[in-house]
Scaffold this motif. Structure first.
Motif, PDB file in Angstrom:
ATOM      1  N   MET A  63       0.820  -1.206   0.000  1.00 17.91           N
ATOM      2  CA  MET A  63       0.000   0.000   0.000  1.00 17.91           C
ATOM      3  C   MET A  63       0.860   1.265   0.000  1.00 17.91           C
ATOM      4  N   VAL A  64       1.941   1.257   0.763  1.00 20.74           N
ATOM      5  CA  VAL A  64       2.835   2.421   0.789  1.00 20.74           C
ATOM      6  C   VAL A  64       3.473   2.613  -0.584  1.00 20.74           C
ATOM      7  N   TYR A  65       3.871   1.520  -1.224  1.00 20.83           N
ATOM      8  CA  TYR A  65       4.439   1.609  -2.568  1.00 20.83           C
ATOM      9  C   TYR A  65       3.418   2.198  -3.545  1.00 20.83           C
ATOM     10  N   LYS A  66       2.191   1.709  -3.485  1.00 25.42           N
ATOM     11  CA  LYS A  66       1.146   2.224  -4.373  1.00 25.42           C
ATOM     12  C   LYS A  66       0.880   3.709  -4.102  1.00 25.42           C
ATOM     13  N   PHE A  67       0.893   4.088  -2.813  1.00 25.69           N
ATOM     14  CA  PHE A  67       0.664   5.480  -2.457  1.00 25.69           C
ATOM     15  C   PHE A  67       1.763   6.379  -3.028  1.00 25.69           C
ATOM     16  N   LYS A  87      -2.436  11.468 -19.099  1.00 22.00           N
ATOM     17  CA  LYS A  87      -2.950  12.112 -17.883  1.00 22.00           C
ATOM     18  C   LYS A  87      -4.164  11.361 -17.351  1.00 22.00           C
ATOM     19  N   LEU A  88      -5.029  10.896 -18.251  1.00 26.07           N
ATOM     20  CA  LEU A  88      -6.185  10.113 -17.818  1.00 26.07           C
ATOM     21  C   LEU A  88      -5.754   8.796 -17.183  1.00 26.07           C
ATOM     22  N   SER A  89      -4.704   8.187 -17.719  1.00 21.90           N
ATOM     23  CA  SER A  89      -4.233   6.924 -17.144  1.00 21.90           C
ATOM     24  C   SER A  89      -3.666   7.145 -15.750  1.00 21.90           C
ATOM     25  N   VAL A  90      -3.074   8.301 -15.508  1.00 20.82           N
ATOM     26  CA  VAL A  90      -2.560   8.617 -14.176  1.00 20.82           C
ATOM     27  C   VAL A  90      -3.717   8.736 -13.184  1.00 20.82           C
ATOM     28  N   PHE A  91      -4.791   9.373 -13.595  1.00 17.97           N
ATOM     29  CA  PHE A  91      -5.902   9.569 -12.678  1.00 17.97           C
ATOM     30  C   PHE A  91      -6.744   8.319 -12.497  1.00 17.97           C
ATOM     31  N   ARG A  92      -6.708   7.399 -13.425  1.00 20.91           N
ATOM     32  CA  ARG A  92      -7.380   6.121 -13.183  1.00 20.91           C
ATOM     33  C   ARG A  92      -6.653   5.349 -12.088  1.00 20.91           C
ATOM     34  N   ASP A  93      -5.319   5.511 -11.978  1.00 19.36           N
ATOM     35  CA  ASP A  93      -4.575   4.907 -10.872  1.00 19.36           C
ATOM     36  C   ASP A  93      -5.043   5.485  -9.540  1.00 19.36           C
ATOM     37  N   ASP A  94      -5.349   6.785  -9.523  1.00 18.32           N
ATOM     38  CA  ASP A  94      -5.867   7.408  -8.301  1.00 18.32           C
ATOM     39  C   ASP A  94      -7.204   6.794  -7.904  1.00 18.32           C
ATOM     40  N   LEU A  95      -8.053   6.554  -8.887  1.00 22.17           N
ATOM     41  CA  LEU A  95      -9.351   5.952  -8.607  1.00 22.17           C
ATOM     42  C   LEU A  95      -9.181   4.572  -7.979  1.00 22.17           C
ATOM     43  N   ILE A  96      -8.314   3.760  -8.550  1.00 27.76           N
ATOM     44  CA  ILE A  96      -8.064   2.423  -8.005  1.00 27.76           C
ATOM     45  C   ILE A  96      -7.496   2.530  -6.595  1.00 27.76           C
ATOM     46  N   PHE A  97      -6.582   3.459  -6.367  1.00 26.73           N
ATOM     47  CA  PHE A  97      -5.973   3.622  -5.054  1.00 26.73           C
ATOM     48  C   PHE A  97      -7.005   4.052  -4.015  1.00 26.73           C
ATOM     49  N   ILE A  98      -7.911   4.941  -4.376  1.00 26.78           N
ATOM     50  CA  ILE A  98      -8.955   5.369  -3.440  1.00 26.78           C
ATOM     51  C   ILE A  98      -9.871   4.199  -3.087  1.00 26.78           C
ATOM     52  N   ILE A  99     -10.169   3.360  -4.062  1.00 26.48           N
ATOM     53  CA  ILE A  99     -10.983   2.173  -3.781  1.00 26.48           C
ATOM     54  C   ILE A  99     -10.226   1.219  -2.862  1.00 26.48           C
ATOM     55  N   TYR A 100      -8.902   1.052  -3.078  1.00 27.52           N
ATOM     56  CA  TYR A 100      -8.085   0.243  -2.171  1.00 27.52           C
ATOM     57  C   TYR A 100      -8.171   0.773  -0.746  1.00 27.52           C
ATOM     58  N   LEU A 101      -8.038   2.080  -0.585  1.00 29.55           N
ATOM     59  CA  LEU A 101      -8.094   2.667   0.757  1.00 29.55           C
ATOM     60  C   LEU A 101      -9.469   2.462   1.396  1.00 29.55           C
ATOM     61  N   TYR A 102     -10.507   2.599   0.596  1.00 25.15           N
ATOM     62  CA  TYR A 102     -11.854   2.351   1.118  1.00 25.15           C
ATOM     63  C   TYR A 102     -11.988   0.907   1.584  1.00 25.15           C
ATOM     64  N   GLN A 103     -11.495  -0.023   0.775  1.00 20.28           N
ATOM     65  CA  GLN A 103     -11.576  -1.428   1.168  1.00 20.28           C
ATOM     66  C   GLN A 103     -10.751  -1.695   2.424  1.00 20.28           C
ATOM     67  N   ARG A 104      -9.601  -1.059   2.531  1.00 17.17           N
ATOM     68  CA  ARG A 104      -8.762  -1.232   3.726  1.00 17.17           C
ATOM     69  C   ARG A 104      -9.504  -0.732   4.961  1.00 17.17           C
ATOM     70  N   TRP A 105     -10.221   0.373   4.826  1.00 18.19           N
ATOM     71  CA  TRP A 105     -10.970   0.921   5.944  1.00 18.19           C
ATOM     72  C   TRP A 105     -12.215   0.075   6.248  1.00 18.19           C
ATOM     73  N   ASN A 106     -12.911  -0.359   5.211  1.00 19.33           N
ATOM     74  CA  ASN A 106     -14.187  -1.039   5.378  1.00 19.33           C
ATOM     75  C   ASN A 106     -14.049  -2.492   5.823  1.00 19.33           C
ATOM     76  N   TYR A 107     -13.133  -3.238   5.248  1.00 18.46           N
ATOM     77  CA  TYR A 107     -13.073  -4.673   5.497  1.00 18.46           C
ATOM     78  C   TYR A 107     -12.179  -5.053   6.672  1.00 18.46           C
ATOM     79  N   ARG A 108     -11.212  -4.238   6.988  1.00 18.97           N
ATOM     80  CA  ARG A 108     -10.245  -4.521   8.045  1.00 18.97           C
ATOM     81  C   ARG A 108      -9.534  -5.847   7.776  1.00 18.97           C
TER      82      ARG A 108
END
Length: 144
Positions: A63-67, A87-108
């Protein structure tokens, strides 16, 4: 499903965008397909997390590497002049990362679930926090 989309993107680009040569069109179409499949390669982890309702198999180091990778990509996307598709491909990585963070928070982390080595987190904590005990049997009689 994605092969026809890549083909459709290539045909659309050929018909409606201006290209300097056939080589320019071919490179642009290949880049579009690479970005599409790069996005697809990041989504299986999201699906695994969703199905298992756990992120125990996603370590913090990853996760730190992805961040860090996401922050650096965003910085360069704003600073350096680059094609819009990149530029769009860079921001799609942000979308995936935000979903990862949500899953990390939600699922524990499910501490009862065995990891890839067959160890359970509660058992590992017990082993690390246990005080040394006196051994019985032949191993206790050895002198070193």
């Amino acid at each position: 499903v994605l092969y026809p989309l890549c083909f459709g993107f290539s045909v659309y680009s050929l018909l409606y965008n201006h290209h300097k040569s056939w080589w320019s069109w071919l490179i642009g179409s290949a880049v579009g397909c690479v970005y599409t499949f790069g996005f697809i390669m990041m989504t299986p982890q999201l699906f695994i997390n969703y199905k298992l309702k756990s992120v125990a198999h996603l370590p913090w180091r990853a996760m730190v590497y992805k961040f860090l990778n996401t922050i650096i990509d965003d910085l360069f996307a704003f600073v350096i002049k680059m094609p819009t598709l990149h530029k769009l491909s860079v921001f799609r990585d942000d979308l995936i990362f935000i979903i990862y963070l949500y899953q990390r928070w939600n699922y524990r982390v499910d501490r009862k679930r065995a990891n890839e080595y067959g160890l359970v987190a509660k058992d590992m904590e017990d082993e690390q926090g246990a005080t040394p005990t006196v051994q019985d049997g032949p191993a206790a009689n050895r002198t070193e």
